[in-house]
Scaffold this motif. Structure first.
Motif, mmCIF file in Angstrom:
data_model
loop_
_atom_site.group_PDB
_atom_site.id
_atom_site.type_symbol
_atom_site.label_atom_id
_atom_site.label_comp_id
_atom_site.label_asym_id
_atom_site.label_seq_id
_atom_site.Cartn_x
_atom_site.Cartn_y
_atom_site.Cartn_z
ATOM 1 N N ASN A 1 -16.339 62.416 22.826
ATOM 2 C CA ASN A 1 -16.199 62.853 21.447
ATOM 3 C C ASN A 1 -15.677 61.676 20.645
ATOM 4 N N GLN B 1 -13.230 60.790 17.099
ATOM 5 C CA GLN B 1 -12.348 61.328 16.081
ATOM 6 C C GLN B 1 -12.165 60.289 14.981
ATOM 7 N N TYR C 1 -9.585 59.168 11.761
ATOM 8 C CA TYR C 1 -8.256 59.289 11.182
ATOM 9 C C TYR C 1 -8.182 58.455 9.914
ATOM 10 N N PRO D 1 -1.328 57.624 10.937
ATOM 11 C CA PRO D 1 -2.690 58.176 11.009
ATOM 12 C C PRO D 1 -2.684 59.690 10.898
ATOM 13 N N PHE E 1 -5.293 63.002 11.179
ATOM 14 C CA PHE E 1 -6.580 63.445 11.715
ATOM 15 C C PHE E 1 -7.482 63.956 10.591
ATOM 16 N N GLN F 1 -13.250 65.742 14.234
ATOM 17 C CA GLN F 1 -13.715 65.406 15.569
ATOM 18 C C GLN F 1 -15.190 65.780 15.682
ATOM 19 N N PHE G 1 -9.852 54.923 10.599
ATOM 20 C CA PHE G 1 -10.003 54.572 12.012
ATOM 21 C C PHE G 1 -10.906 55.561 12.706
ATOM 22 N N PRO H 1 -12.126 58.776 23.265
ATOM 23 C CA PRO H 1 -11.484 58.747 24.573
ATOM 24 C C PRO H 1 -12.435 58.223 25.640
ATOM 25 N N GLY I 1 -10.373 61.320 29.827
ATOM 26 C CA GLY I 1 -9.284 62.230 29.493
ATOM 27 C C GLY I 1 -9.165 62.389 27.994
ATOM 28 N N TYR I 2 -7.960 62.337 27.474
ATOM 29 C CA TYR I 2 -7.743 62.554 26.061
ATOM 30 C C TYR I 2 -7.087 61.363 25.377
ATOM 31 N N ALA I 3 -6.796 60.289 26.127
ATOM 32 C CA ALA I 3 -6.176 59.125 25.500
ATOM 33 C C ALA I 3 -7.190 58.454 24.592
ATOM 34 N N LEU I 4 -6.806 58.197 23.357
ATOM 35 C CA LEU I 4 -7.727 57.649 22.368
ATOM 36 C C LEU I 4 -7.709 56.135 22.354
ATOM 37 N N PHE J 1 -8.572 53.323 19.795
ATOM 38 C CA PHE J 1 -8.802 53.162 18.370
ATOM 39 C C PHE J 1 -9.529 51.858 18.062
ATOM 40 N N GLY J 2 -10.396 51.900 17.024
ATOM 41 C CA GLY J 2 -10.929 50.675 16.475
ATOM 42 C C GLY J 2 -9.872 50.013 15.597
ATOM 43 N N TYR K 1 2.274 61.051 23.348
ATOM 44 C CA TYR K 1 1.777 59.679 23.422
ATOM 45 C C TYR K 1 2.715 58.745 22.660
ATOM 46 N N TYR L 1 2.272 54.970 20.895
ATOM 47 C CA TYR L 1 1.346 53.923 20.506
ATOM 48 C C TYR L 1 2.123 52.779 19.868
ATOM 49 N N PRO M 1 -3.878 51.630 16.304
ATOM 50 C CA PRO M 1 -2.862 51.964 17.303
ATOM 51 C C PRO M 1 -3.364 51.680 18.711
ATOM 52 N N LEU N 1 -2.561 52.535 22.703
ATOM 53 C CA LEU N 1 -1.798 53.446 23.557
ATOM 54 C C LEU N 1 -0.909 52.678 24.515
ATOM 55 N N GLN O 1 1.124 57.817 28.047
ATOM 56 C CA GLN O 1 0.802 59.215 27.795
ATOM 57 C C GLN O 1 1.528 60.079 28.818
ATOM 58 N N GLU P 1 -8.584 68.572 20.614
ATOM 59 C CA GLU P 1 -7.933 67.379 21.154
ATOM 60 C C GLU P 1 -7.195 66.614 20.065
ATOM 61 N N GLN Q 1 -4.668 64.866 17.847
ATOM 62 C CA GLN Q 1 -3.332 64.331 18.017
ATOM 63 C C GLN Q 1 -2.639 64.308 16.658
ATOM 64 N N PHE R 1 0.396 62.685 14.599
ATOM 65 C CA PHE R 1 1.262 61.522 14.655
ATOM 66 C C PHE R 1 2.554 61.755 13.881
#
Lengths: 110, 114
Positions: free
Chosen positions: A31, A33, A35, A43, A45, A48, A88, A92, A95-98, A100-101, B33, B35, B43, B45, B48, B101, B103, B105
């Protein structure tokens, strides 16, 4: 590892002009997202996207997810001064850790 | 619904000193998380947590950074000793288990290392 690239890095438009930022991932994303971060803020949201080829709209903002799920775009129609900030994309790799650009910073002048 | 809380909001220290940041996630959010956001970048990571267990700390410089979430609620991030390149905004985010999902911040802690 996965890399997320965004272009352009900066964009300066006159109020009322359109704006587009593009996001490309080196790997397929489950997926993506988006921000928005206002100057001095954190950031927030926006949206998504999950499905291949998905298009979603939020008022003047249109988000697209590419067919291959490796790229995405954000288009703002008729920008306003309230649109100022850095946009941004984040995806992921697992998992769910993003991941980022670096973001696209938008400046809108009246 | 209260948002993610972080403190302090700003911190100035000298290199080689230690510093700690605190985060209280949104109530009920199992995932937390940390960051690091360097000026002009997105950001990155650092770590987590899922409840009180570490899920991913692959990008945490473990020789100087540590983090804990002992009771599965609030969390602390520590830097000891700090280096000039640690100057950044440290953002905490939380996410509910299951469902979206998204997040959320916190406002971040702005660290300047002199």
């Amino acid at each position: 590892g996965q890399q997320v690239m965004q272009i352009p890095q900066y964009q300066h438009v006159q109020e009322g002009e359109d704006f587009t930022t593009y996001c490309n991932s080196s790997t397929t994303l489950s997926n993506i997202q988006w921000y928005k971060q206002r100057p001095g803020g954190h950031p927030v949201f926006l949206i998504q996207l999950v499905k291949s080829g998905e298009v979603k709209k939020q008022k003047r903002l249109t988000f697209q997810f590419g067919e291959a799920k490796k790229n995405s775009s954000l288009h703002i129609t008729a920008t306003q001064t309230t649109d100022v900030g850095t946009y941004f994309c984040a995806g992921p790799p697992s998992g769910y850790a993003l991941n980022f650009g670096k973001g696209t910073s938008l400046l809108v002048t009246p | 619904e209260a948002g993610v809380a972080q403190s302090p909001r700003y911190k100035i220290i000298e290199k080689r000193q230690s510093v700690a940041f605190w985060c209280n996630p949104i109530s009920g959010h199992a995932t937390l998380y940390w960051y690091q956001q360097i000026l002009g970048q997105g950001p990155k990571l650092l770590i987590q947590f899922q409840n009180n267990g570490v899920v991913d700390d692959s990008q945490l410089p473990k020789d100087r950074f540590s983090a804990e979430r002992l009771k599965g609620v609030d969390s602390t991030l520590k830097i000891q000793p700090a280096k000039l390149e640690d100057s950044a905004v440290y953002l905490c985010a939380s996410r509910a288990a299951g469902g979206r999902e998204t997040q959320y911040f916190g406002p971040g802690t702005r660290l300047l290392v002199l």
